[in-house]
Structure formats: C-alpha cells, structure tokens
Design a protein around this motif. Sequence first.
Motif, short mmCIF file in Angstrom:
data_model
loop_
_atom_site.label_atom_id
_atom_site.label_comp_id
_atom_site.label_asym_id
_atom_site.label_seq_id
_atom_site.Cartn_x
_atom_site.Cartn_y
_atom_site.Cartn_z
N ALA A 1 16.00 49.01 86.56
CA ALA A 1 17.23 49.77 86.27
C ALA A 1 18.29 49.55 87.34
N GLU A 2 17.89 49.54 88.60
CA GLU A 2 18.84 49.34 89.68
C GLU A 2 19.45 47.94 89.63
N TYR A 3 18.62 46.94 89.39
CA TYR A 3 19.14 45.57 89.35
C TYR A 3 20.06 45.37 88.14
N ILE A 4 19.67 45.92 87.01
CA ILE A 4 20.51 45.83 85.80
C ILE A 4 21.84 46.54 86.04
N THR A 5 21.80 47.65 86.75
CA THR A 5 23.03 48.39 87.07
C THR A 5 23.96 47.53 87.92
N ILE A 6 23.41 46.87 88.93
CA ILE A 6 24.23 45.99 89.77
C ILE A 6 24.83 44.86 88.93
N LEU A 7 24.02 44.24 88.08
CA LEU A 7 24.53 43.15 87.23
C LEU A 7 25.67 43.61 86.34
N THR A 8 25.51 44.74 85.69
CA THR A 8 26.56 45.20 84.78
C THR A 8 27.82 45.61 85.55
N ARG A 9 27.66 46.09 86.77
CA ARG A 9 28.83 46.40 87.60
C ARG A 9 29.56 45.13 88.00
N VAL A 10 28.81 44.10 88.40
CA VAL A 10 29.43 42.82 88.75
C VAL A 10 30.20 42.27 87.57
N LEU A 11 29.63 42.38 86.38
CA LEU A 11 30.26 41.84 85.18
C LEU A 11 31.39 42.72 84.65
N THR B 1 19.83 37.25 85.96
CA THR B 1 21.05 36.68 86.53
C THR B 1 21.48 35.45 85.76
N CYS B 2 20.55 34.59 85.42
CA CYS B 2 20.88 33.38 84.65
C CYS B 2 21.40 33.74 83.26
N ARG B 3 20.80 34.73 82.65
CA ARG B 3 21.31 35.18 81.34
C ARG B 3 22.72 35.74 81.49
N ALA B 4 22.97 36.52 82.55
CA ALA B 4 24.29 37.12 82.78
C ALA B 4 25.35 36.05 82.96
N LEU B 5 24.97 34.95 83.62
CA LEU B 5 25.91 33.87 83.89
C LEU B 5 25.86 32.78 82.84
N ASN B 6 24.96 32.96 81.87
CA ASN B 6 24.79 32.00 80.79
C ASN B 6 24.51 30.60 81.33
N VAL B 7 23.55 30.52 82.24
CA VAL B 7 23.12 29.24 82.79
C VAL B 7 21.63 29.08 82.56
N ALA C 1 20.19 55.24 84.01
CA ALA C 1 20.89 53.96 83.86
C ALA C 1 21.09 53.56 82.40
N SER C 2 21.01 54.51 81.50
CA SER C 2 21.08 54.21 80.06
C SER C 2 22.30 53.37 79.68
N GLY C 3 23.46 53.72 80.19
CA GLY C 3 24.68 52.97 79.85
C GLY C 3 24.60 51.53 80.33
N ASN C 4 24.04 51.33 81.50
CA ASN C 4 23.89 49.98 82.03
C ASN C 4 22.84 49.19 81.24
N ILE C 5 21.76 49.84 80.88
CA ILE C 5 20.71 49.18 80.10
C ILE C 5 21.25 48.75 78.75
N ALA D 1 31.02 45.41 82.91
CA ALA D 1 30.64 45.75 81.54
C ALA D 1 30.97 47.20 81.20
N ASP D 2 31.25 47.44 79.93
CA ASP D 2 31.46 48.79 79.42
C ASP D 2 30.08 49.46 79.34
N THR D 3 29.88 50.49 80.14
CA THR D 3 28.58 51.18 80.19
C THR D 3 28.65 52.58 79.59
N SER D 4 29.66 52.83 78.78
CA SER D 4 29.84 54.17 78.22
C SER D 4 28.85 54.50 77.11
N ASN D 5 28.31 53.50 76.40
CA ASN D 5 27.35 53.74 75.33
C ASN D 5 25.96 53.91 75.93
#
Length: 145
Positions: free
Chosen positions: A72-82, A130-136, A96-100, A84-88
Amino acid sequence: MSKITKAIYILLIAFIILLSNIQITLASEETGFDDIKPTDWFYNDVIEAQKAGLIAGVGNNLFAPNKTITYAEYITILTRVLGADTSNKGNRDHWASGNIEAAIRLGIVKEDEIKNFDAGIPREWMVRFTCRALNVQPADGSEII
C-alpha cells in the motif's frame, strides 16, 4: 512531469526505503520526523521527497526508516509520482483505497493480484509495479521479475 523525472522520483524513494538501515535517532526539526537527523545518509533525500509530497511518514512524527515498506505504501508513492486521481475509493476499506484503485485503473496493479496490501513488498514487486507505471519492459517483451 516527464517519464524520466517520474522514474527518478520512484527510484529515489525505493532506494531511501530499501537501504535505510539505521538506528532510531534524535528529532529533526526540518522534516518534523523524530527518528531521523541531518547526519543520516538519506536525510536530504527524505526532505526532498517530503517537499515533493511523495511521503508523509508513518504518523506520530515518525519516518520509520527501519520499517519494511508495504504494498500500500509503495503504491501510494507511485500514484503520487504519477499525479493520479485517487478520489475513487472503490469498495475497499483501507487507508490507501484511492491509491489502490488508481493503480488498478492505470494498469500498475492487476485486480486481485495482491492479497494483503499491508504486507511487506518484495523488491521484485517494486520493480514490476514501477515498470508497469512507466510502461517499460524488456526488449524481448517478457514480464520483468
């Protein structure tokens, strides 16, 4: 934020979290974290990550440099870097539901791929997300593990 800048932030945070093997120390007024100090090797990186809004610590004025980072913490960091809209928040009852949910929408995490978001995240999963987030992916098209 460019893809390279995002990658640098993600890797910076991962290294801070993965490599911080220190003893609990005195308070730091600049960060507000009571368990890190300016002489810690990662101190400036923590300040930069905090200023960028990527980390906020674990509560009670603690950064917890010896704590294992969770999915959850790592996913939260990734979505913050990106950015991302975490309101849902979806149907999840987790801090961390919105980030997940954002990570699932972005294809970083697959539905039902993680059974326990509060478990420690292995390094290979950090790389995978991270690779999925960066699409690599590797030149041969295989899954990065």
